[in-house]
Design an enzyme around this catalytic site. Structure first.
Site, PDB file in Angstrom:
ATOM      1  N   SER A 145       0.864  -1.182   0.000  1.00 34.37           N
ATOM      2  CA  SER A 145       0.000   0.000   0.000  1.00 34.37           C
ATOM      3  C   SER A 145       0.896   1.226   0.000  1.00 34.37           C
ATOM      4  CB  SER A 145      -0.869  -0.005   1.257  1.00 34.37           C
ATOM      5  OG  SER A 145      -1.432   1.275   1.464  1.00 34.37           O
ATOM      6  N   TYR A 158      -1.196  -0.939  10.304  1.00 30.90           N
ATOM      7  CA  TYR A 158      -1.351  -1.292   8.885  1.00 30.90           C
ATOM      8  C   TYR A 158      -0.112  -0.853   8.106  1.00 30.90           C
ATOM      9  CZ  TYR A 158      -3.523  -1.323   4.194  1.00 30.90           C
ATOM     10  OH  TYR A 158      -3.823  -1.548   2.870  1.00 30.90           O
TER      11      TYR A 158
HETATM   12  P1  NDP Z   1     -11.430  -6.358   0.047  1.00 25.71           P
HETATM   13  O1  NDP Z   1     -11.758  -6.345   1.497  1.00 25.71           O
HETATM   14  O2  NDP Z   1     -12.339  -5.661  -0.912  1.00 25.71           O
HETATM   15  O3  NDP Z   1     -11.234  -7.860  -0.445  1.00 25.71           O
HETATM   16  C1  NDP Z   1     -10.421  -8.694   0.319  1.00 25.71           C
HETATM   17  C2  NDP Z   1     -10.475 -10.102  -0.226  1.00 25.71           C
HETATM   18  O4  NDP Z   1      -9.629 -10.912   0.598  1.00 25.71           O
HETATM   19  C3  NDP Z   1     -11.850 -10.730  -0.134  1.00 25.71           C
HETATM   20  O5  NDP Z   1     -11.964 -11.708  -1.130  1.00 25.71           O
HETATM   21  C4  NDP Z   1     -11.844 -11.349   1.261  1.00 25.71           C
HETATM   22  O6  NDP Z   1     -12.790 -12.402   1.377  1.00 25.71           O
HETATM   23  C5  NDP Z   1     -10.404 -11.860   1.321  1.00 25.71           C
HETATM   24  N1  NDP Z   1      -9.862 -11.943   2.670  1.00 25.71           N
HETATM   25  C6  NDP Z   1      -9.852 -11.000   3.632  1.00 25.71           C
HETATM   26  N2  NDP Z   1      -9.292 -11.456   4.744  1.00 25.71           N
HETATM   27  C7  NDP Z   1      -8.930 -12.740   4.496  1.00 25.71           C
HETATM   28  C8  NDP Z   1      -8.328 -13.757   5.260  1.00 25.71           C
HETATM   29  N3  NDP Z   1      -7.976 -13.559   6.536  1.00 25.71           N
HETATM   30  N4  NDP Z   1      -8.107 -14.959   4.684  1.00 25.71           N
HETATM   31  C9  NDP Z   1      -8.476 -15.179   3.401  1.00 25.71           C
HETATM   32  N5  NDP Z   1      -9.053 -14.263   2.633  1.00 25.71           N
HETATM   33  C10 NDP Z   1      -9.290 -13.055   3.172  1.00 25.71           C
HETATM   34  O7  NDP Z   1      -9.944  -5.760  -0.005  1.00 25.71           O
HETATM   35  P2  NDP Z   1      -9.109  -5.038  -1.172  1.00 25.71           P
HETATM   36  O8  NDP Z   1      -9.303  -5.704  -2.464  1.00 25.71           O
HETATM   37  O9  NDP Z   1      -9.315  -3.584  -1.049  1.00 25.71           O
HETATM   38  O10 NDP Z   1      -7.642  -5.313  -0.616  1.00 25.71           O
HETATM   39  C11 NDP Z   1      -6.776  -6.307  -1.141  1.00 25.71           C
HETATM   40  C12 NDP Z   1      -5.364  -5.944  -0.724  1.00 25.71           C
HETATM   41  O11 NDP Z   1      -5.033  -4.652  -1.248  1.00 25.71           O
HETATM   42  C13 NDP Z   1      -5.165  -5.860   0.796  1.00 25.71           C
HETATM   43  O12 NDP Z   1      -3.917  -6.412   1.132  1.00 25.71           O
HETATM   44  C14 NDP Z   1      -5.172  -4.359   1.061  1.00 25.71           C
HETATM   45  O13 NDP Z   1      -4.432  -4.015   2.200  1.00 25.71           O
HETATM   46  C15 NDP Z   1      -4.525  -3.836  -0.217  1.00 25.71           C
HETATM   47  N6  NDP Z   1      -4.799  -2.431  -0.501  1.00 25.71           N
HETATM   48  C16 NDP Z   1      -6.075  -1.984  -0.775  1.00 25.71           C
HETATM   49  C17 NDP Z   1      -6.309  -0.638  -1.042  1.00 25.71           C
HETATM   50  C18 NDP Z   1      -7.682  -0.108  -1.335  1.00 25.71           C
HETATM   51  O14 NDP Z   1      -7.843   1.126  -1.389  1.00 25.71           O
HETATM   52  N7  NDP Z   1      -8.668  -0.938  -1.562  1.00 25.71           N
HETATM   53  C19 NDP Z   1      -5.204   0.336  -1.049  1.00 25.71           C
HETATM   54  C20 NDP Z   1      -3.922  -0.234  -0.751  1.00 25.71           C
HETATM   55  C21 NDP Z   1      -3.741  -1.567  -0.498  1.00 25.71           C
HETATM   56  P3  NDP Z   1     -13.402 -12.830   2.837  1.00 25.71           P
HETATM   57  O15 NDP Z   1     -13.614 -11.566   3.609  1.00 25.71           O
HETATM   58  O16 NDP Z   1     -14.653 -13.573   2.529  1.00 25.71           O
HETATM   59  O17 NDP Z   1     -12.352 -13.715   3.468  1.00 25.71           O
END
Ligand code: NDP
Length: 256
Positions: A145, A158
């Site tokens: 990030s 974070y």
């Molecule tokens: P979302 O919350 O929209 O999606 C996250 C995905 O990961 C879902 O499919 C969720 O499914 C899964 N997930 C979450 N926790 C777990 C877990 N413990 N085990 C397995 N699967 C998990 O997140 P984003 O797409 O926004 O984020 C993805 C990555 O990008 C993260 O690492 C985030 O920190 C990073 N990021 C995002 C930004 C943003 O603005 N969106 C900016 C910078 C970085 P479920 O909950 O059903 O497990």
């Protein structure tokens, strides 16, 4: 094979049912990879896999809480058996945030963020290493990030977890180059996903973000997945150890 194709390769993407991970699964599959993904919600996972099958993509999956060491072991066992012990691509995407002032962080909050973002990525690299090596051509991509590069007010733990990932990227790039495994990192700024939906629907907050972002909009998930995909392609074969922001110019915007 072509420098711009992933045909014949295998990939594991954590957290592929929503947001950036969903876009990554889809784009890797579009480029010809066979993809394995996981999330914690069986129903949502099944729905996604059925949709991908309908589009002609080759995607497998099982539930896994990436923050659980036991479940990570089980995930890699399933990936190894699905892909005959060979994995070309590991995308450590699953991540979370607890947004609180530092002083209000409990031990549970701290542990949730660190185990989901850092422990999971570190351990999955360890577990996937023999598979990546066996494939003869491995690529790891971490989802960091811009919060790892500069303070953006999105909670200190974070930021720390993501900064640790940036450094892990560099160490693995050097340690595993001999095994033909590359390691790179993608650092997005605000991207339209469920993780940040409460923030990016707040007009005042969005205006504040956009006032600091030269490309005056929030990123779409496919604008992040395209870089992840590129880093996995043979075309990126000399790129390793790098953290690349996908931020509309946010981190280079000193003063206007
Ligand atoms: P979302 O919350 O929209 O999606 C996250 C995905 O990961 C879902 O499919 C969720 O499914 C899964 N997930 C979450 N926790 C777990 C877990 N413990 N085990 C397995 N699967 C998990 O997140 P984003 O797409 O926004 O984020 C993805 C990555 O990008 C993260 O690492 C985030 O920190 C990073 N990021 C995002 C930004 C943003 O603005 N969106 C900016 C910078 C970085 P479920 O909950 O059903 O497990």
């Amino acid at each position: 094979g072509s420098r711009w194709s992933l045909k014949g390769t295998t990939a594991l993407v954590t957290g592929g049912t929503r947001g950036i991970g969903h876009a990554v699964v889809e784009e890797l599959a579009e480029f010809g990879a066979t993809v394995y993904t996981c999330s914690r919600n069986q129903k949502e996972l099944n729905k996604c896999i059925n949709e991908w099958k309908g589009k002609g993509f080759s995607v497998y999956g099982s539930t896994c809480d990436a923050s659980s060491s036991f479940q990570r072991d089980e995930l890699i066992r399933q990936v190894a058996s699905t892909f005959n012990g060979k994995l070309n691509i590991l995308v450590n995407n699953a991540g979370t945030n607890v947004r609180k002032p530092t002083i209000e962080f409990t031990a549970e909050d701290y542990s949730k963020v660190m185990t989901t973002n850092l422990d999971s990525a570190f351990h999955l690299c360890q577990l996937a290493y023999p598979l990546l090596k066996e494939s003869g051509n491995g690529s790891i991509v971490f989802m960091s990030s811009v919060a790892s590069l500069t303070s953006v007010g999105s909670a200190s733990v974070y930021a720390v977890s993501k900064a640790a990932i940036n450094q892990l990227t560099k160490n693995l790039a050097c340690e595993w180059a001999k095994d033909n495994i590359r390691s790179n990192c993608v650092a997005p700024w605000y991207t339209k996903t469920s993780l940040v939906k409460n923030f990016i629907t707040n007009e005042e907050f969005v205006n504040e973000i956009l006032s600091r972002t030269p490309i005056k909009r929030i990123a779409e998930t496919h604008e992040v997945s395209s870089l992840v995909t590129f880093l996995c392609l043979p075309a990126a074969s000399y790129i390793t150890g790098q953290t690349v922001p996908v931020d509309g110019g946010f981190t280079v915007n000193g003063f206007q």
